[in-house]
Scaffold this motif. Structure first.
Motif, PDB file in Angstrom:
ATOM      1  N   VAL A  32       0.839  -1.197   0.000  1.00  0.00           N
ATOM      2  CA  VAL A  32       0.000   0.000   0.000  1.00  0.00           C
ATOM      3  C   VAL A  32       0.878   1.252   0.000  1.00  0.00           C
ATOM      4  CG1 VAL A  32      -1.709   1.329   1.293  1.00  0.00           C
ATOM      5  CG2 VAL A  32      -1.903  -1.160   1.166  1.00  0.00           C
ATOM      6  N   GLN A  33       0.630   2.132  -0.953  1.00  0.00           N
ATOM      7  CA  GLN A  33       1.334   3.407  -1.045  1.00  0.00           C
ATOM      8  C   GLN A  33       0.315   4.530  -0.885  1.00  0.00           C
ATOM      9  OE1 GLN A  33       4.720   3.684  -1.464  1.00  0.00           O
ATOM     10  NE2 GLN A  33       4.759   1.465  -1.291  1.00  0.00           N
ATOM     11  N   LEU A  34       0.331   5.198   0.274  1.00  0.00           N
ATOM     12  CA  LEU A  34      -0.568   6.307   0.537  1.00  0.00           C
ATOM     13  C   LEU A  34       0.243   7.567   0.812  1.00  0.00           C
ATOM     14  CD1 LEU A  34      -3.185   4.627   2.909  1.00  0.00           C
ATOM     15  CD2 LEU A  34      -3.475   5.206   0.504  1.00  0.00           C
ATOM     16  N   THR A  35      -0.406   8.706   0.675  1.00  0.00           N
ATOM     17  CA  THR A  35       0.247   9.978   0.977  1.00  0.00           C
ATOM     18  C   THR A  35       0.190  10.232   2.477  1.00  0.00           C
ATOM     19  OG1 THR A  35      -1.791  11.207   0.677  1.00  0.00           O
ATOM     20  CG2 THR A  35      -0.401  10.911  -1.273  1.00  0.00           C
ATOM     21  N   ASP A  36       0.893  11.242   2.913  1.00  0.00           N
ATOM     22  CA  ASP A  36       0.933  11.596   4.329  1.00  0.00           C
ATOM     23  C   ASP A  36      -0.065  12.692   4.675  1.00  0.00           C
ATOM     24  OD1 ASP A  36       2.272  10.264   6.247  1.00  0.00           O
ATOM     25  OD2 ASP A  36       4.147  11.347   6.036  1.00  0.00           O
ATOM     26  N   GLY A  37      -1.096  12.859   3.877  1.00  0.00           N
ATOM     27  CA  GLY A  37      -2.090  13.901   4.114  1.00  0.00           C
ATOM     28  C   GLY A  37      -3.021  13.562   5.260  1.00  0.00           C
ATOM     29  N   PRO A  38      -4.049  14.365   5.452  1.00  0.00           N
ATOM     30  CA  PRO A  38      -5.010  14.112   6.531  1.00  0.00           C
ATOM     31  C   PRO A  38      -5.877  12.887   6.228  1.00  0.00           C
ATOM     32  CG  PRO A  38      -5.754  15.922   5.156  1.00  0.00           C
ATOM     33  CD  PRO A  38      -4.383  15.530   4.667  1.00  0.00           C
ATOM     34  N   GLY A  39      -6.538  12.381   7.251  1.00  0.00           N
ATOM     35  CA  GLY A  39      -7.394  11.208   7.071  1.00  0.00           C
ATOM     36  C   GLY A  39      -6.584   9.930   7.090  1.00  0.00           C
ATOM     37  N   VAL A  40      -6.996   8.975   6.294  1.00  0.00           N
ATOM     38  CA  VAL A  40      -6.292   7.697   6.180  1.00  0.00           C
ATOM     39  C   VAL A  40      -5.019   7.928   5.378  1.00  0.00           C
ATOM     40  CG1 VAL A  40      -6.439   5.355   5.249  1.00  0.00           C
ATOM     41  CG2 VAL A  40      -8.442   6.394   6.326  1.00  0.00           C
ATOM     42  N   GLY A  41      -3.896   7.420   5.877  1.00  0.00           N
ATOM     43  CA  GLY A  41      -2.625   7.646   5.190  1.00  0.00           C
ATOM     44  C   GLY A  41      -1.556   6.680   5.652  1.00  0.00           C
ATOM     45  N   THR A  42      -0.321   7.107   5.538  1.00  0.00           N
ATOM     46  CA  THR A  42       0.832   6.273   5.874  1.00  0.00           C
ATOM     47  C   THR A  42       0.777   5.788   7.324  1.00  0.00           C
ATOM     48  OG1 THR A  42       2.138   7.492   4.270  1.00  0.00           O
ATOM     49  CG2 THR A  42       3.354   6.203   5.873  1.00  0.00           C
ATOM     50  N   GLY A  43       0.353   6.657   8.235  1.00  0.00           N
ATOM     51  CA  GLY A  43       0.246   6.264   9.644  1.00  0.00           C
ATOM     52  C   GLY A  43      -0.747   5.142   9.857  1.00  0.00           C
ATOM     53  N   THR A  44      -1.815   5.147   9.076  1.00  0.00           N
ATOM     54  CA  THR A  44      -2.819   4.081   9.145  1.00  0.00           C
ATOM     55  C   THR A  44      -2.187   2.750   8.764  1.00  0.00           C
ATOM     56  OG1 THR A  44      -4.455   5.719   8.422  1.00  0.00           O
ATOM     57  CG2 THR A  44      -5.114   3.390   8.352  1.00  0.00           C
ATOM     58  N   VAL A  45      -1.444   2.770   7.671  1.00  0.00           N
ATOM     59  CA  VAL A  45      -0.767   1.564   7.193  1.00  0.00           C
ATOM     60  C   VAL A  45       0.239   1.082   8.228  1.00  0.00           C
ATOM     61  CG1 VAL A  45       0.713   0.596   5.383  1.00  0.00           C
ATOM     62  CG2 VAL A  45      -1.120   2.192   4.773  1.00  0.00           C
ATOM     63  N   GLN A  46       1.007   2.008   8.803  1.00  0.00           N
ATOM     64  CA  GLN A  46       1.997   1.626   9.810  1.00  0.00           C
ATOM     65  C   GLN A  46       1.340   1.019  11.043  1.00  0.00           C
ATOM     66  OE1 GLN A  46       5.418   1.559   9.524  1.00  0.00           O
ATOM     67  NE2 GLN A  46       4.800   1.897   7.404  1.00  0.00           N
ATOM     68  N   TYR A  47       0.212   1.562  11.449  1.00  0.00           N
ATOM     69  CA  TYR A  47      -0.509   1.004  12.600  1.00  0.00           C
ATOM     70  C   TYR A  47      -0.926  -0.437  12.317  1.00  0.00           C
ATOM     71  CZ  TYR A  47      -4.123   0.080  16.021  1.00  0.00           C
ATOM     72  OH  TYR A  47      -4.891  -0.501  17.008  1.00  0.00           O
ATOM     73  N   LEU A  48      -1.522  -0.658  11.159  1.00  0.00           N
ATOM     74  CA  LEU A  48      -1.961  -2.009  10.801  1.00  0.00           C
ATOM     75  C   LEU A  48      -0.776  -2.961  10.633  1.00  0.00           C
ATOM     76  CD1 LEU A  48      -4.883  -1.076   8.392  1.00  0.00           C
ATOM     77  CD2 LEU A  48      -5.055  -1.974  10.727  1.00  0.00           C
ATOM     78  N   LEU A  49       0.332  -2.455  10.092  1.00  0.00           N
ATOM     79  CA  LEU A  49       1.546  -3.280  10.001  1.00  0.00           C
ATOM     80  C   LEU A  49       2.057  -3.636  11.395  1.00  0.00           C
ATOM     81  CD1 LEU A  49       3.589  -1.731   7.050  1.00  0.00           C
ATOM     82  CD2 LEU A  49       2.886  -4.118   7.291  1.00  0.00           C
ATOM     83  N   GLY A  50       1.960  -2.693  12.311  1.00  0.00           N
ATOM     84  CA  GLY A  50       2.367  -2.962  13.688  1.00  0.00           C
ATOM     85  C   GLY A  50       1.537  -4.064  14.313  1.00  0.00           C
ATOM     86  N   LEU A  51       0.225  -4.010  14.075  1.00  0.00           N
ATOM     87  CA  LEU A  51      -0.661  -5.046  14.608  1.00  0.00           C
ATOM     88  C   LEU A  51      -0.329  -6.416  14.029  1.00  0.00           C
ATOM     89  CD1 LEU A  51      -4.187  -3.354  14.546  1.00  0.00           C
ATOM     90  CD2 LEU A  51      -2.577  -3.520  16.455  1.00  0.00           C
ATOM     91  N   THR A  52      -0.169  -6.474  12.707  1.00  0.00           N
ATOM     92  CA  THR A  52       0.111  -7.766  12.079  1.00  0.00           C
ATOM     93  C   THR A  52       1.473  -8.302  12.513  1.00  0.00           C
ATOM     94  OG1 THR A  52       0.933  -6.740  10.038  1.00  0.00           O
ATOM     95  CG2 THR A  52      -1.389  -7.338  10.091  1.00  0.00           C
ATOM     96  N   SER A  53       2.456  -7.429  12.603  1.00  0.00           N
ATOM     97  CA  SER A  53       3.794  -7.863  13.021  1.00  0.00           C
ATOM     98  C   SER A  53       3.778  -8.404  14.441  1.00  0.00           C
ATOM     99  CB  SER A  53       4.788  -6.707  12.906  1.00  0.00           C
ATOM    100  OG  SER A  53       4.924  -6.321  11.559  1.00  0.00           O
TER     101      SER A  53
END
Length: 100
Positions: A32-53
């Motif tokens: 997943v490649q998202l921008t760092d703008g407001p709303g759903v973004g890179t931080g969202t992906v990192q959070y979910l990656l943290g959970l899966t890891s």
């Protein structure tokens, strides 16, 4: 369309986490490649990656991803909650748990 593809992968990863298919969810999230703008973004992906890891037993990778999420202003979904607060709570849980 790259934005549409990112959205599809993110939604698929979210569904896979609900099914506890951690490896498959992680594979989707890594693409997943998202921008760092407001709303759903890179931080969202990192959070979910943290959970899966964390679920896969990769504590170092989970901590790195959760720290990145905790530093973001992104949301988990379009209308909340902030991943910063969620990531900070998961990091605290992870750090209290004994290392495997």
């Amino acid at each position: 369309d790259p934005a549409e593809q990112a959205s599809i992968r993110l939604n698929l990863a979210a569904a896979l986490t609900h099914l506890e298919s951690w490896n498959e969810a992680r594979t989707e999230l890594q693409q997943v490649q998202l921008t760092d703008g407001p709303g759903v973004g890179t931080g969202t992906v990192q959070y979910l990656l943290g959970l899966t890891s964390a679920r896969l037993g990769n504590r170092a990778e989970a901590e790195t991803a959760l720290k990145a999420a905790a530093a973001s202003s992104n949301l988990l979904t379009e209308d909340g909650p902030p991943v910063k607060e969620l990531a900070e709570a998961r990091l605290a849980e992870l750090q209290r748990a004994p290392a495997r």
